[in-house]
Design a protein around this motif. Sequence first.
Motif, PDB file in Angstrom:
ATOM      1  N   LEU A 193       0.822  -1.203   0.000  1.00 53.89           N
ATOM      2  CA  LEU A 193       0.000   0.000   0.000  1.00 53.89           C
ATOM      3  C   LEU A 193       0.856   1.253   0.000  1.00 53.89           C
ATOM      4  O   LEU A 193       0.512   2.257  -0.630  1.00 53.89           O
ATOM      5  CB  LEU A 193      -0.930  -0.006   1.214  1.00 53.89           C
ATOM      6  CG  LEU A 193      -1.969  -1.143   1.244  1.00 53.89           C
ATOM      7  CD1 LEU A 193      -2.761  -1.105   2.544  1.00 53.89           C
ATOM      8  CD2 LEU A 193      -2.900  -1.070   0.049  1.00 53.89           C
ATOM      9  N   THR A 194       1.995   1.215   0.675  1.00 60.47           N
ATOM     10  CA  THR A 194       2.896   2.366   0.697  1.00 60.47           C
ATOM     11  C   THR A 194       3.326   2.764  -0.707  1.00 60.47           C
ATOM     12  O   THR A 194       3.458   3.946  -1.028  1.00 60.47           O
ATOM     13  CB  THR A 194       4.138   2.054   1.559  1.00 60.47           C
ATOM     14  OG1 THR A 194       3.714   1.758   2.892  1.00 60.47           O
ATOM     15  CG2 THR A 194       5.083   3.241   1.599  1.00 60.47           C
ATOM     16  N   LEU A 195       3.526   1.770  -1.568  1.00 56.38           N
ATOM     17  CA  LEU A 195       3.977   2.043  -2.931  1.00 56.38           C
ATOM     18  C   LEU A 195       2.886   2.674  -3.798  1.00 56.38           C
ATOM     19  O   LEU A 195       3.169   3.163  -4.890  1.00 56.38           O
ATOM     20  CB  LEU A 195       4.459   0.748  -3.582  1.00 56.38           C
ATOM     21  CG  LEU A 195       5.710   0.111  -2.969  1.00 56.38           C
ATOM     22  CD1 LEU A 195       5.954  -1.268  -3.574  1.00 56.38           C
ATOM     23  CD2 LEU A 195       6.929   1.008  -3.179  1.00 56.38           C
ATOM     24  N   LEU A 196       1.652   2.650  -3.317  1.00 61.13           N
ATOM     25  CA  LEU A 196       0.547   3.222  -4.093  1.00 61.13           C
ATOM     26  C   LEU A 196       0.303   4.689  -3.783  1.00 61.13           C
ATOM     27  O   LEU A 196      -0.443   5.356  -4.502  1.00 61.13           O
ATOM     28  CB  LEU A 196      -0.749   2.450  -3.806  1.00 61.13           C
ATOM     29  CG  LEU A 196      -0.787   0.969  -4.177  1.00 61.13           C
ATOM     30  CD1 LEU A 196      -2.107   0.356  -3.725  1.00 61.13           C
ATOM     31  CD2 LEU A 196      -0.582   0.765  -5.661  1.00 61.13           C
ATOM     32  N   LEU A 197       0.916   5.195  -2.717  1.00 57.93           N
ATOM     33  CA  LEU A 197       0.568   6.525  -2.222  1.00 57.93           C
ATOM     34  C   LEU A 197       1.546   7.586  -2.696  1.00 57.93           C
ATOM     35  O   LEU A 197       2.749   7.505  -2.437  1.00 57.93           O
ATOM     36  CB  LEU A 197       0.521   6.508  -0.693  1.00 57.93           C
ATOM     37  CG  LEU A 197      -0.513   5.550  -0.087  1.00 57.93           C
ATOM     38  CD1 LEU A 197      -0.346   5.479   1.421  1.00 57.93           C
ATOM     39  CD2 LEU A 197      -1.925   5.968  -0.455  1.00 57.93           C
ATOM     40  N   PHE A 198       1.019   8.593  -3.387  1.00 54.16           N
ATOM     41  CA  PHE A 198       1.797   9.737  -3.836  1.00 54.16           C
ATOM     42  C   PHE A 198       1.098  10.985  -3.300  1.00 54.16           C
ATOM     43  O   PHE A 198       0.102  11.447  -3.867  1.00 54.16           O
ATOM     44  CB  PHE A 198       1.874   9.784  -5.366  1.00 54.16           C
ATOM     45  CG  PHE A 198       2.666   8.645  -5.963  1.00 54.16           C
ATOM     46  CD1 PHE A 198       4.003   8.828  -6.287  1.00 54.16           C
ATOM     47  CD2 PHE A 198       2.092   7.405  -6.172  1.00 54.16           C
ATOM     48  CE1 PHE A 198       4.738   7.788  -6.827  1.00 54.16           C
ATOM     49  CE2 PHE A 198       2.812   6.359  -6.713  1.00 54.16           C
ATOM     50  CZ  PHE A 198       4.143   6.553  -7.045  1.00 54.16           C
ATOM     51  N   THR A 199       1.606  11.500  -2.198  1.00 54.24           N
ATOM     52  CA  THR A 199       0.960  12.625  -1.531  1.00 54.24           C
ATOM     53  C   THR A 199       0.821  13.823  -2.463  1.00 54.24           C
ATOM     54  O   THR A 199       1.794  14.256  -3.090  1.00 54.24           O
ATOM     55  CB  THR A 199       1.760  13.042  -0.284  1.00 54.24           C
ATOM     56  OG1 THR A 199       1.884  11.918   0.583  1.00 54.24           O
ATOM     57  CG2 THR A 199       1.058  14.175   0.454  1.00 54.24           C
ATOM     58  N   GLY A 200      -0.399  14.344  -2.547  1.00 57.88           N
ATOM     59  CA  GLY A 200      -0.656  15.499  -3.399  1.00 57.88           C
ATOM     60  C   GLY A 200      -0.756  15.184  -4.872  1.00 57.88           C
ATOM     61  O   GLY A 200      -0.931  16.089  -5.686  1.00 57.88           O
ATOM     62  N   GLN A 201      -0.673  13.900  -5.238  1.00 56.72           N
ATOM     63  CA  GLN A 201      -0.691  13.516  -6.650  1.00 56.72           C
ATOM     64  C   GLN A 201      -1.696  12.382  -6.885  1.00 56.72           C
ATOM     65  O   GLN A 201      -1.320  11.222  -7.051  1.00 56.72           O
ATOM     66  CB  GLN A 201       0.706  13.065  -7.089  1.00 56.72           C
ATOM     67  CG  GLN A 201       1.784  14.116  -6.909  1.00 56.72           C
ATOM     68  CD  GLN A 201       3.144  13.580  -7.283  1.00 56.72           C
ATOM     69  OE1 GLN A 201       3.442  13.354  -8.464  1.00 56.72           O
ATOM     70  NE2 GLN A 201       3.992  13.353  -6.302  1.00 56.72           N
ATOM     71  N   PRO A 202      -2.977  12.692  -6.892  1.00 53.24           N
ATOM     72  CA  PRO A 202      -3.991  11.646  -7.034  1.00 53.24           C
ATOM     73  C   PRO A 202      -3.896  10.869  -8.345  1.00 53.24           C
ATOM     74  O   PRO A 202      -4.146   9.661  -8.365  1.00 53.24           O
ATOM     75  CB  PRO A 202      -5.315  12.417  -6.939  1.00 53.24           C
ATOM     76  CG  PRO A 202      -4.963  13.847  -7.211  1.00 53.24           C
ATOM     77  CD  PRO A 202      -3.582  14.031  -6.701  1.00 53.24           C
ATOM     78  N   LEU A 203      -3.527  11.531  -9.434  1.00 50.76           N
ATOM     79  CA  LEU A 203      -3.441  10.818 -10.707  1.00 50.76           C
ATOM     80  C   LEU A 203      -2.276   9.824 -10.691  1.00 50.76           C
ATOM     81  O   LEU A 203      -2.366   8.735 -11.266  1.00 50.76           O
ATOM     82  CB  LEU A 203      -3.295  11.800 -11.867  1.00 50.76           C
ATOM     83  CG  LEU A 203      -4.486  12.745 -12.091  1.00 50.76           C
ATOM     84  CD1 LEU A 203      -4.306  13.557 -13.369  1.00 50.76           C
ATOM     85  CD2 LEU A 203      -5.813  11.973 -12.142  1.00 50.76           C
ATOM     86  N   ALA A 204      -1.178  10.185 -10.017  1.00 49.01           N
ATOM     87  CA  ALA A 204      -0.058   9.255  -9.884  1.00 49.01           C
ATOM     88  C   ALA A 204      -0.467   8.054  -9.030  1.00 49.01           C
ATOM     89  O   ALA A 204      -0.073   6.908  -9.304  1.00 49.01           O
ATOM     90  CB  ALA A 204       1.149   9.960  -9.265  1.00 49.01           C
ATOM     91  N   THR A 205      -1.261   8.302  -7.998  1.00 53.02           N
ATOM     92  CA  THR A 205      -1.762   7.214  -7.149  1.00 53.02           C
ATOM     93  C   THR A 205      -2.643   6.271  -7.958  1.00 53.02           C
ATOM     94  O   THR A 205      -2.540   5.045  -7.845  1.00 53.02           O
ATOM     95  CB  THR A 205      -2.541   7.789  -5.952  1.00 53.02           C
ATOM     96  OG1 THR A 205      -1.623   8.468  -5.092  1.00 53.02           O
ATOM     97  CG2 THR A 205      -3.244   6.705  -5.168  1.00 53.02           C
ATOM     98  N   MET A 206      -3.500   6.822  -8.804  1.00 53.72           N
ATOM     99  CA  MET A 206      -4.358   5.989  -9.641  1.00 53.72           C
ATOM    100  C   MET A 206      -3.536   5.195 -10.655  1.00 53.72           C
ATOM    101  O   MET A 206      -3.824   4.029 -10.937  1.00 53.72           O
ATOM    102  CB  MET A 206      -5.396   6.849 -10.367  1.00 53.72           C
ATOM    103  CG  MET A 206      -6.483   7.420  -9.471  1.00 53.72           C
ATOM    104  SD  MET A 206      -7.549   6.156  -8.687  1.00 53.72           S
ATOM    105  CE  MET A 206      -6.822   6.072  -7.043  1.00 53.72           C
TER     106      MET A 206
END
Length: 315
Positions: free
Chosen positions: A72-85
């Motif tokens: 899950l840590t690898l999925l999280l990009f703070t402030g970057q929702p499109l990167a998270t998706m």
Amino acid sequence: MSDFASAAMVKVLQAGAKRLGMSLTLNESPSGATVPLASKREVIEQVVRQRGLGDLLRLGQGLLDVKQDPTLTLLLFTGQPLATMRAWLRLERFVHSRHRIVQTIHSEQKLEHRHVSLTSGAAPSPFEDLVVLGVLIALLQRCGVEGIEARSIDNAPLWPLPQDAHVSIKQVVDRGVSAHWVLNWSSVHGPKSVSIEPSILIVQSTRIDEACVSWLASRLSDDTSVDTLAQAMGISRRSLQRRLGEFGVKYVDLLGRARAQHAAQMLVSSKQALAHIGFACGYSDQAHFSRDFKRRLGLTPAQFRDQRDRARQSQ
């Protein structure tokens, strides 16, 4: 989902059920990187029986409580929702999940998703549609997104949960539109892009290819390109390509070296599952990880780890 992502998913759903005050019983709890798909379905079915359809979307909120899971840590990009998706979509590809998200980006604050099956006759159930939507909402929340709204493709409200959630969501399921929804949000908190400072590695190394590999190896879970690499090296794209050409290498060669180098370090220094290491290092799937690693180091990842473990024990 399948493979190691299913373990992460089940942990999230268990945490979500705990938020709902439920005590779940599973035939096989997640302990390693993988759990049977049936474990995820057990959680979903118990929630539907005990709480109804409305609370399936709430299950995803368990992700807000799962802080240490490496996947899950690898999925999280703070402030970057499109990167998270994008990271979520890559995870689905990596584990060869039968059920995938097909994404259409309408704007930086609006996405359209369809939850589909790659095989005919095996569409996700409406229950699974709702659970995945709930998890995606929680992922967005974790990366700093606020004011999230979700609606079915025929404009029925899904999130925030309507007051008559159990009735209205059942109607969405009955109309057959639970797998097709639109997500939008009002604001994002946190850095919207990663600041790239020119790397001092270029000064410390006599070979630019070595400097590039070192920089790439520390950013394998991010979106990188020739342009971002050139920026990090403090030179233009054209100059970078020309200088790399002097050593007979291209960007794709450096990326492959960086992935194998970082994977080797993780295999030696951690007990993380091979699937997690492959995903963390940016490989497209486990077969790609094994094949490319062996081509570069002469051993598969499992053989490399076993050899190092035996060498350590004999010392």
